[in-house]
Design a protein around this motif. Structure first.
Motif, PDB file in Angstrom:
ATOM      1  N   ARG A   1      12.954 -24.443 -17.414  1.00  0.00           N
ATOM      2  CA  ARG A   1      13.080 -25.209 -16.169  1.00  0.00           C
ATOM      3  C   ARG A   1      13.224 -26.701 -16.413  1.00  0.00           C
ATOM      4  O   ARG A   1      13.111 -27.479 -15.475  1.00  0.00           O
ATOM      5  N   ALA A   2      13.446 -27.135 -17.637  1.00  0.00           N
ATOM      6  CA  ALA A   2      13.525 -28.562 -17.940  1.00  0.00           C
ATOM      7  C   ALA A   2      14.655 -29.209 -17.129  1.00  0.00           C
ATOM      8  O   ALA A   2      15.667 -28.564 -16.874  1.00  0.00           O
ATOM      9  N   PRO A   3      14.538 -30.488 -16.737  1.00  0.00           N
ATOM     10  CA  PRO A   3      13.390 -31.351 -16.985  1.00  0.00           C
ATOM     11  C   PRO A   3      12.199 -30.983 -16.117  1.00  0.00           C
ATOM     12  O   PRO A   3      12.363 -30.703 -14.935  1.00  0.00           O
ATOM     13  N   CYS A   4      11.047 -30.998 -16.725  1.00  0.00           N
ATOM     14  CA  CYS A   4       9.859 -30.656 -15.969  1.00  0.00           C
ATOM     15  C   CYS A   4       8.617 -31.238 -16.636  1.00  0.00           C
ATOM     16  O   CYS A   4       8.696 -31.824 -17.713  1.00  0.00           O
TER      17      CYS A   4
ATOM     18  N   GLN B   1       8.431 -20.821 -20.304  1.00  0.00           N
ATOM     19  CA  GLN B   1       8.833 -21.029 -18.913  1.00  0.00           C
ATOM     20  C   GLN B   1       9.292 -22.453 -18.682  1.00  0.00           C
ATOM     21  O   GLN B   1      10.275 -22.701 -18.001  1.00  0.00           O
ATOM     22  N   ALA B   2       8.531 -23.408 -19.257  1.00  0.00           N
ATOM     23  CA  ALA B   2       8.833 -24.809 -19.025  1.00  0.00           C
ATOM     24  C   ALA B   2      10.201 -25.179 -19.598  1.00  0.00           C
ATOM     25  O   ALA B   2      10.977 -25.893 -18.968  1.00  0.00           O
ATOM     26  N   LYS B   3      10.498 -24.661 -20.790  1.00  0.00           N
ATOM     27  CA  LYS B   3      11.782 -25.016 -21.403  1.00  0.00           C
ATOM     28  C   LYS B   3      12.939 -24.541 -20.541  1.00  0.00           C
ATOM     29  O   LYS B   3      13.973 -25.199 -20.456  1.00  0.00           O
TER      30      LYS B   3
ATOM     31  N   PRO C   1      10.228 -29.745 -11.533  1.00  0.00           N
ATOM     32  CA  PRO C   1       9.207 -28.689 -11.551  1.00  0.00           C
ATOM     33  C   PRO C   1       7.965 -29.167 -12.290  1.00  0.00           C
ATOM     34  O   PRO C   1       8.055 -29.922 -13.252  1.00  0.00           O
ATOM     35  N   PHE C   2       6.832 -28.701 -11.830  1.00  0.00           N
ATOM     36  CA  PHE C   2       5.555 -29.192 -12.336  1.00  0.00           C
ATOM     37  C   PHE C   2       4.647 -27.999 -12.576  1.00  0.00           C
ATOM     38  O   PHE C   2       4.271 -27.299 -11.646  1.00  0.00           O
TER      39      PHE C   2
ATOM     40  N   SER D   1      14.443 -32.941 -24.723  1.00  0.00           N
ATOM     41  CA  SER D   1      14.660 -31.691 -24.009  1.00  0.00           C
ATOM     42  C   SER D   1      14.169 -31.778 -22.568  1.00  0.00           C
ATOM     43  O   SER D   1      14.393 -30.872 -21.790  1.00  0.00           O
ATOM     44  N   GLY D   2      13.494 -32.885 -22.250  1.00  0.00           N
ATOM     45  CA  GLY D   2      13.139 -33.098 -20.855  1.00  0.00           C
ATOM     46  C   GLY D   2      11.864 -32.414 -20.414  1.00  0.00           C
ATOM     47  O   GLY D   2      11.683 -32.143 -19.238  1.00  0.00           O
ATOM     48  N   VAL D   3      10.981 -32.124 -21.333  1.00  0.00           N
ATOM     49  CA  VAL D   3       9.669 -31.609 -20.949  1.00  0.00           C
ATOM     50  C   VAL D   3       8.628 -32.640 -21.361  1.00  0.00           C
ATOM     51  O   VAL D   3       8.587 -33.038 -22.526  1.00  0.00           O
ATOM     52  N   ILE D   4       7.825 -33.092 -20.412  1.00  0.00           N
ATOM     53  CA  ILE D   4       6.736 -34.004 -20.744  1.00  0.00           C
ATOM     54  C   ILE D   4       5.424 -33.287 -20.489  1.00  0.00           C
ATOM     55  O   ILE D   4       5.257 -32.615 -19.477  1.00  0.00           O
TER      56      ILE D   4
END
Ligand code: ADP
Ligand code: MG
Ligand code: ZN
Length: 612
Positions: free
Chosen positions: A253-256, A249-251, A222-223, A301-304
């Motif tokens: 949907r991680a990884p995103c 929201q991003a957390k 997800p982006f 946590s997989g969010v960049i």
């Protein structure tokens, strides 16, 4: 996701109003026949002589129905105002004697007629504020929501790395970032730390936004994409709420990947630009929230977080320190190979003729960015279409380059012969000096057809190669060429100069000032820089401010040095043109006749003159 209740209740209200309106319409009493207003005495007379069949008495008036004699077109009703407080028993007797049927309507009359309308008004008064209140409430509850566009596995952006060219290094680094997300253990196994924030830095139009979109297509995660300016709203605190919402929201949907475009809109240094013009409090709150959120999770946590900016130097230092946007990827202006690749990429969408040589075009466009090149291909296609060609030819592209570089040709401008002569000498001056000095960019064309706003003619010089450094001698030659127009005017018109050189003089002064204050090229001022630019390493705007870090005396010395540089160059211009006066006249005369001379024509002309 918030469930949308609003449309439902709005429909109910709408129906409610419709029904109320209809009722009001139906119940409103209508006078079925027109009634003629008469005087009281006339009414009495008619009542007495028995010509009224019916009389209706309301609170405010008497309405009598006239017995219609055959063939009469008299109105069927007559009415008169009812006198206030008056004994009417005698009138009633007379009416009865006249044979009229009497009805009395208490509480009706005008008040009664208007009643439904008052009811309607009441409804509006009660419900309208409620309706507006509801709307305001829903508005406020949605401002804190981030406006980030989400691209996920199911709604990919259609852009991929194959749509980006000429920025291979940046692309390679981004591919690695995507790999971090896909195979984190590959990197953490050895104890490495995955970067949290990646900042794309580069001049406008180099393809930063495009690269980010390509990542969203390639990464398969997800982006979230949002522009920095979208955090800003008139309400203080909204931007911060949006940042919070976005990261929440991003957390989930991680990884995103989170992409914040135009980061400078929120990330401006808190120290700089404290002015009255901008809503600083809002920006600071938003920035603080962003910093807090970035600290609040670790990259495992997989969010960049990716961001892009063309003014990295205005960003707050806190954003750039380790643990935040600690990896910077430079998206620079493309070199000749890059430009060729970008041109070829955009040319896939158009039809090219056999004469088109992309390498040549790339060589002619140093300094141009991807957006310019895309624009050139598009302009060329439009030009070819205009003259009904089957394909784009080289001359379309040449014209398109001119348009993008210099603006449209504006043939419609009518110059007087005197002005035309002046412009011709002015441009010939530039051209002849560019041909004379050693280090000027080669002259490609000289013309007295105006291209840009304010300019009356143009001399087009094109570099032969990409340049990254300029020597002092080269800059001095450039100064001399810039002043050539003015010098030619002075020589030709015996000192009577015009306003036509204003732009040249401004550029020359600016260049000379930079030589003194930035490049350390003045013997007097030494190898020091003076003043600290506050904005725009990439983006040199006329409004870029400078922090002054020198004394008043130094300022005077700088001014003197700048003046000396410009004056020396101007004298050199005059000397060169005086030495080649015959050629100057020759070129100018030819220019008046033909309006545009390209390089071969110029060479030929000069050859003839020297041979003669
Ligand atoms: P930036 O965000 O760096 O200011 P953009 O990504 O918005 O620039 O670029 C604008 C347009 O220019 C793109 O949509 C694309 O058509 C073209 N463009 C820019 N750079 C490139 C590139 N490297 N390769 C292909 N097209 C490019
Ligand atoms: Mg952009
Ligand atoms: Zn000029």
């Amino acid at each position: 996701m918030n469930t949308e209740k609003r449309p439902f209740s709005r429909t109910i209200l709408l129906i409610y109003f419709l029904i109320a309106g209809t009722l009001v319409f139906l119940t409103a009493p209508r006078t079925t026949s027109p009634s003629r207003t008469v005087s009281y005495s006339e009414f009495l007379k008619q009542a007495r002589n028995g010509s009224l069949s019916k009389v209706e008495i309301t609170d405010t008036q008497f309405v009598g129905t006239v017995k219609t004699p055959e063939g009469s077109s008299e109105p069927a009703q007559v009415s008169t105002s009812r006198p206030v407080s008056m004994d009417e028993s005698w009138l009633l007797q007379e009416l009865a004697a006249g044979g009229a049927e009497i009805t009395v309507r208490r509480g009706s009359g005008n008040w009664g007629n208007a009643l439904p309308w008052y009811l309607g008004l009441l409804l509006v008064v009660i419900f309208l504020p409620m309706l507006a209140g509801r709307q305001r409430m829903t508005q406020i509850s949605s401002v804190g929501k981030s406006k980030a566009k989400l691209y996920d596995q199911y709604s990919h952006s259609t852009v991929s790395f194959s749509d980006v060219a000429g920025v291979d290094e940046a692309e390679a680094e981004l591919v690695e970032v995507v790999d971090f997300l896909k195979n984190p253990q590959k990197y953490t196994k050895l104890g490495g730390r995955i970067p949290k924030g990646v900042l794309l830095v580069g001049p406008p139009g180099t393809g930063k936004t495009l690269l980010a979109k390509a990542i969203s297509g390639e990464a398969n995660v997800p982006f979230f994409s949002i522009s920095g300016s979208e955090f800003m709203e008139i309400f203080v605190g909204v931007g911060a709420a949006r940042v919070r919402d976005l990261f929440e929201q991003a957390k989930q949907r991680a990884p995103c990947i989170i992409f914040i475009d135009e980061l400078d809109a929120i990330g401006k240094s808190r120290a700089s630009g404290r002015g009255v013009l901008f809503n600083n409090e809002e920006r600071e709150q938003t920035l603080n929230q962003l910093l807090a959120e970035m600290d609040g999770f670790d990259s495992s946590s997989g969010v960049i977080i990716m961001a892009a900016t063309n003014t990295p130097e205005v960003l707050d230092q806190a954003l750039l320190r380790a643990g935040r946007f600690d990896r910077q990827i430079v998206v620079d202006r493309p070199d000749i190979d890059g430009r060729e690749a970008i041109l070829k990429l955009h040319a896939r969408k158009v039809k090219l003729g056999s004469s088109v040589d992309m390498r040549k075009i790339a060589a002619r466009t140093p300094g141009m960015v991807g957006a310019d090149l895309a624009n050139i291909v598009n302009e060329a296609a439009l030009l070819a279409a205009r003259h009904h060609a089957d394909a784009i030819e080289m001359r379309d592209i040449e014209e398109a380059i001119d348009r993008v570089m210099l603006g449209m040709e504006r043939k419609s401008r009518v110059m007087s012969p005197g002005e035309k002569e002046r412009v011709a000498y002015h441009e010939s001056g530039h051209a002849l000096i560019a041909l004379s000095v050693e280090h000027a960019n080669p002259v490609h064309r000289v013309s007295i057809i105006p291209r840009s706003i304010g300019a009356l003619g143009h001399t087009l010089q094109l570099p032969t190669e990409d340049r990254f450094l300029m020597t002092r001698t080269e800059l001095l030659d450039q100064l001399t060429v810039m002043l050539g127009g003015r010098a030619a005017e002075e020589i030709t018109f015996h000192g009577e100069v015009s306003t036509g050189a204003a732009d040249d003089l401004e550029r020359a002064s600016e260049l000379a000032r930079q030589m003194v204050t930035r490049f350390g090229m003045s013997a007097h001022m030494g190898t020091l820089t003076y003043g600290k630019p506050l904005a725009g390493r990439f983006l040199r705007s006329p409004f870029s401010l400078e922090e002054r870090n020198y004394s008043e005396r130094t300022a005077e010395m700088i001014d003197d040095e700048v003046r000396t540089l410009v004056e020396q160059s101007y004298r050199r211009s005059l000397d060169i043109l005086n030495g080649r006066h015959g050629e100057l006249i020759r070129i100018a005369r030819e220019l008046i006749q033909r309006e545009t001379l390209d390089r071969p024509a110029l060479d030929q002309l000069l050859h003839e003159t020297t041979a003669a």
